[in-house]
Design an enzyme around this catalytic site. Structure first.
Site, PDB file in Angstrom:
ATOM      1  N   LEU A   1      11.374   5.474  17.680  1.00 54.92           N
ATOM      2  CA  LEU A   1      12.023   5.240  19.075  1.00 54.92           C
ATOM      3  C   LEU A   1      11.051   4.751  19.962  1.00 54.92           C
ATOM      4  O   LEU A   1      11.157   3.385  20.367  1.00 54.92           O
ATOM      5  CB  LEU A   1      12.606   6.438  19.698  1.00 54.92           C
ATOM      6  CG  LEU A   1      13.334   6.142  21.011  1.00 54.92           C
ATOM      7  CD1 LEU A   1      14.665   5.455  20.346  1.00 54.92           C
ATOM      8  CD2 LEU A   1      13.752   7.367  21.746  1.00 54.92           C
ATOM      9  N   HIS A   2       9.967   5.322  20.145  1.00 55.07           N
ATOM     10  CA  HIS A   2       8.710   4.889  20.700  1.00 55.07           C
ATOM     11  C   HIS A   2       8.948   4.545  22.376  1.00 55.07           C
ATOM     12  O   HIS A   2       7.754   4.233  23.104  1.00 55.07           O
ATOM     13  CB  HIS A   2       7.765   3.529  20.114  1.00 55.07           C
ATOM     14  CG  HIS A   2       7.673   3.879  18.946  1.00 55.07           C
ATOM     15  ND1 HIS A   2       6.809   5.224  18.286  1.00 55.07           N
ATOM     16  CD2 HIS A   2       8.021   3.076  17.774  1.00 55.07           C
ATOM     17  CE1 HIS A   2       6.785   4.870  16.899  1.00 55.07           C
ATOM     18  NE2 HIS A   2       7.649   3.989  16.567  1.00 55.07           N
TER      19      HIS A   2
ATOM     20  N   GLY B   1       6.921  -2.188   5.791  1.00 57.38           N
ATOM     21  CA  GLY B   1       8.640  -2.551   5.406  1.00 57.38           C
ATOM     22  C   GLY B   1       9.535  -1.680   6.543  1.00 57.38           C
ATOM     23  O   GLY B   1       8.977  -0.620   6.643  1.00 57.38           O
TER      24      GLY B   1
ATOM     25  N   CYS C   1       2.109  -3.025  15.478  1.00 56.58           N
ATOM     26  CA  CYS C   1       2.266  -2.500  14.034  1.00 56.58           C
ATOM     27  C   CYS C   1       1.169  -3.790  13.266  1.00 56.58           C
ATOM     28  O   CYS C   1       1.889  -4.897  12.976  1.00 56.58           O
ATOM     29  CB  CYS C   1       3.422  -2.473  13.329  1.00 56.58           C
ATOM     30  SG  CYS C   1       3.401  -1.867  11.732  1.00 56.58           S
TER      31      CYS C   1
ATOM     32  N   CYS D   1       3.548   8.624   1.109  1.00 56.84           N
ATOM     33  CA  CYS D   1       3.815   7.655   1.951  1.00 56.84           C
ATOM     34  C   CYS D   1       4.235   6.125   1.296  1.00 56.84           C
ATOM     35  O   CYS D   1       3.153   5.682   0.753  1.00 56.84           O
ATOM     36  CB  CYS D   1       3.058   7.335   3.146  1.00 56.84           C
ATOM     37  SG  CYS D   1       3.489   5.795   4.513  1.00 56.84           S
TER      38      CYS D   1
ATOM     39  N   ASN E   1      -3.316   5.720  16.734  1.00 57.79           N
ATOM     40  CA  ASN E   1      -4.651   5.413  16.189  1.00 57.79           C
ATOM     41  C   ASN E   1      -5.512   4.562  17.281  1.00 57.79           C
ATOM     42  O   ASN E   1      -5.243   3.315  17.000  1.00 57.79           O
ATOM     43  CB  ASN E   1      -4.660   4.921  14.675  1.00 57.79           C
ATOM     44  CG  ASN E   1      -3.884   5.964  13.717  1.00 57.79           C
ATOM     45  OD1 ASN E   1      -4.349   7.111  13.784  1.00 57.79           O
ATOM     46  ND2 ASN E   1      -2.925   5.562  13.480  1.00 57.79           N
TER      47      ASN E   1
ATOM     48  N   GLU F   1       0.740  -1.231   0.009  1.00 54.68           N
ATOM     49  CA  GLU F   1       0.061   0.261  -0.023  1.00 54.68           C
ATOM     50  C   GLU F   1       0.976   1.264   0.009  1.00 54.68           C
ATOM     51  O   GLU F   1       2.151   1.398   0.389  1.00 54.68           O
ATOM     52  CB  GLU F   1      -0.955   0.064   1.282  1.00 54.68           C
ATOM     53  CG  GLU F   1      -1.874  -1.013   1.148  1.00 54.68           C
ATOM     54  CD  GLU F   1      -2.991  -1.028   2.441  1.00 54.68           C
ATOM     55  OE1 GLU F   1      -3.896  -1.453   2.148  1.00 54.68           O
ATOM     56  OE2 GLU F   1      -2.444  -0.923   3.669  1.00 54.68           O
TER      57      GLU F   1
END
Length: 409
Positions: free
Chosen positions: A266-267, A209, A155, A141, A344, A128
């Protein structure tokens, strides 16, 4: 004193994370062996294109004409290439510009300002890309792999693992196809888009990816995107390459002498949480990833972006904002910018966005440490086109099965 808030641990919901023999989340760095896509103009260096044209029995200058048709006019339809000799034209164009992406479906949201494409590759793999119009710029994107081998539990793209690396031309073709849609008025009247050229101005490698796990092909795609003579001619500064932290590849990227924007997903600033949230942290820790990011800044002079998805009661605690600020400042000032992204939300899931007050406090604490911080706008939520949402659903698979692989376009 900060009020005590719960600590939610990362855990997959509705799927089982693949593990290795030692019980750790499986990481796939090598692409599974599958039939390679056909070699395309965009896979080749300019001199290789000339050699290939000669191999196909035409004079070398025809390569330049093909580049113009594909990179400037966004077409690979031989019927539109009247400057090429009519005899053998179809075969020649098919040999140089074989079809790579078949459009399966297109979804729109944000009043037509966001479009998600589902593409089928030659071997049936699905990827996508998401096109977003903002005031004064158009961002695409792009995906760099079909699936992803980094296995991050939050994810959607990582759930199915890595199908295969995409070729450089499959990456570039996403841009060319988006540019054609814009030129044809698919984002509204091209003359009213608010910038010159009516085409994609910014690329973010944040689709499906891990870009740096497909390093050579991603770099070839970036060279084609930025080549002003033989490619699309974009500004390298408008291209963002992101990674979850493949440290050796970050250091290699710094040596490329292409000043792309570099983004580190990083998160979490602490290894204890990041080990669970981003499995590659078991190879290269937070400190190593930040050191490599700082080295990128020193080598290129380009400010680094830190991507940070704010997840309720998991990584959004005030002390983590302080720790992140301290770790960034320990490596100097003025080299970095933080983009917190509200996750989200999924109703009832542990993976949901932080409360607004918590988001604001996280940003406030980073700014108090002198760290430039911008809460990112999330686009495309309604069409599962936002960060971490790109995944081929069963419905997508059915639609793709009914789609013929494209001919020339």
């Amino acid at each position: 004193m900060e009020p005590k808030r719960p600590q939610v641990r990362p855990a997959t919901e509705g799927w089982t994370q693949q593990k290795d023999a030692a019980g750790r989340p499986l990481l796939q760095f090598a692409s599974p062996k599958r039939g390679k896509p056909p070699v395309h103009l965009a896979d080749l260096k300019p001199e290789e294109r000339v050699a290939r044209v000669v191999e196909l029995g035409l004079p070398g200058f025809r390569a330049k004409q093909l580049e113009k048709h594909y990179f400037t006019h966004y077409t690979s339809d031989p019927a539109l290439m009247t400057d090429l000799p009519a005899t053998g034209r179809d075969e020649f164009v098919a040999g140089m510009l074989p079809p790579l992406l078949t459009e399966v479906r297109r979804l729109e949201t944000d009043r037509g300002d966001t479009i998600k494409f589902l593409w089928k590759l030659h071997d049936g793999a699905l990827v996508e890309s998401v096109l977003m119009r903002y005031p004064g710029r158009i961002t695409l994107c792009v995906s760099s792999q079909a699936g992803c081998g980094m296995n991050c539990p939050f994810c959607a793209t990582g759930q199915a693992g890595l199908t295969r690396n995409m070729s450089a031309a499959e990456i570039v073709d996403q841009v060319v196809r988006a540019n054609r849609l814009i030129a044809e008025g698919g984002l509204g009247d091209p003359r009213g888009l608010g910038h010159d050229g009516e085409r994609v101005t910014n690329i973010v490698f944040m689709g499906m990816g891990e870009p740096l796990a497909n390093y050579a092909r991603v770099m070839q795609a970036v060279r084609v995107m930025t080549d002003k003579t033989h490619g699309i001619g974009m500004s390298a500064r408008g291209i963002t390459v992101s990674t979850v932290g493949l440290v050796p590849a970050i250091r290699k990227l710094a040596d490329e002498d292409i000043p792309v924007t570099f983004a580190l997903s990083l998160h979490a600033p602490d290894d204890e949480l990041r080990d669970e949230l981003i499995p590659v942290n078991s190879r290269w820790k937070v400190g190593e990833a930040l050191d490599a990011a700082r080295a990128y800044f020193e080598r290129t002079g380009r400010r680094v972006s830190i991507e940070y998805a704010l997840i309720k009661d998991m990584n959004d605690h005030g002390w983590r904002a302080d720790l992140l600020g301290d770790k960034l400042n320990a490596r100097g000032r003025g080299w970095v910018h933080v983009n917190p992204i509200p996750l989200n939300p999924t109703p009832g899931s542990i993976w949901t966005a932080s409360d607004r007050a918590v988001q604001d406090e996280f940003v406030r604490r980073l700014e108090a440490k002198g760290i430039p911080t911008t809460l990112r706008d999330t686009r495309g939520k309604e069409i599962d086109g936002a960060c971490g949402q790109l995944v081929a659903t069963e419905d997508d698979q059915r639609a793709a099965a009914a789609t013929e692989v494209a001919g020339p376009h």
